[in-house]
Design an enzyme around this catalytic site. Sequence first.
Site, PDB file in Angstrom:
ATOM      1  N   CYS A   1       0.031   3.863   2.390  1.00 33.53           N
ATOM      2  CA  CYS A   1       0.404   3.448   4.033  1.00 33.53           C
ATOM      3  C   CYS A   1       1.834   3.648   4.362  1.00 33.53           C
ATOM      4  CB  CYS A   1       0.166   1.850   4.040  1.00 33.53           C
ATOM      5  SG  CYS A   1      -1.346   1.343   3.869  1.00 33.53           S
TER       6      CYS A   1
ATOM      7  N   CYS B   1       0.871  -1.310   0.044  1.00 34.93           N
ATOM      8  CA  CYS B   1       0.082   0.123   0.101  1.00 34.93           C
ATOM      9  C   CYS B   1       0.856   1.210  -0.122  1.00 34.93           C
ATOM     10  CB  CYS B   1      -1.094  -0.129   1.189  1.00 34.93           C
ATOM     11  SG  CYS B   1      -1.728   1.538   1.753  1.00 34.93           S
TER      12      CYS B   1
END
Length: 108
Positions: free
Chosen positions: A35, A32
Amino acid sequence: MGAMSAVTDAEFESQVLKADKPVLVDFWAEWCGPCRQVSPILDEIASTHGEKMTFLKMNVDENPVTPSSYRVTGIPTINVYSGGEVVKSIVGAKPKASLLNELKDFLG
């Protein structure tokens, strides 16, 4: 992954739900991009405010039970738990100023 410790499905109840101070849990995954953007920001906040709240991260790929039970469908999702309940949920990567503003009630 800096200042934040990892938490697993098995440890979640004892480390998060039964904690004596607010706990921030960053739900993330290796793949991600957002993230990875928010992770160093959370590390900074954790190193500055770690005495006021506990900062943990949970890899959703390795620990599917907890994110599913809290309906975490998009990551990064940052949940703050207090007294065993979700008291704040922040979805998506945000700049440090925005995160600090969202967390100000817990950081004093």
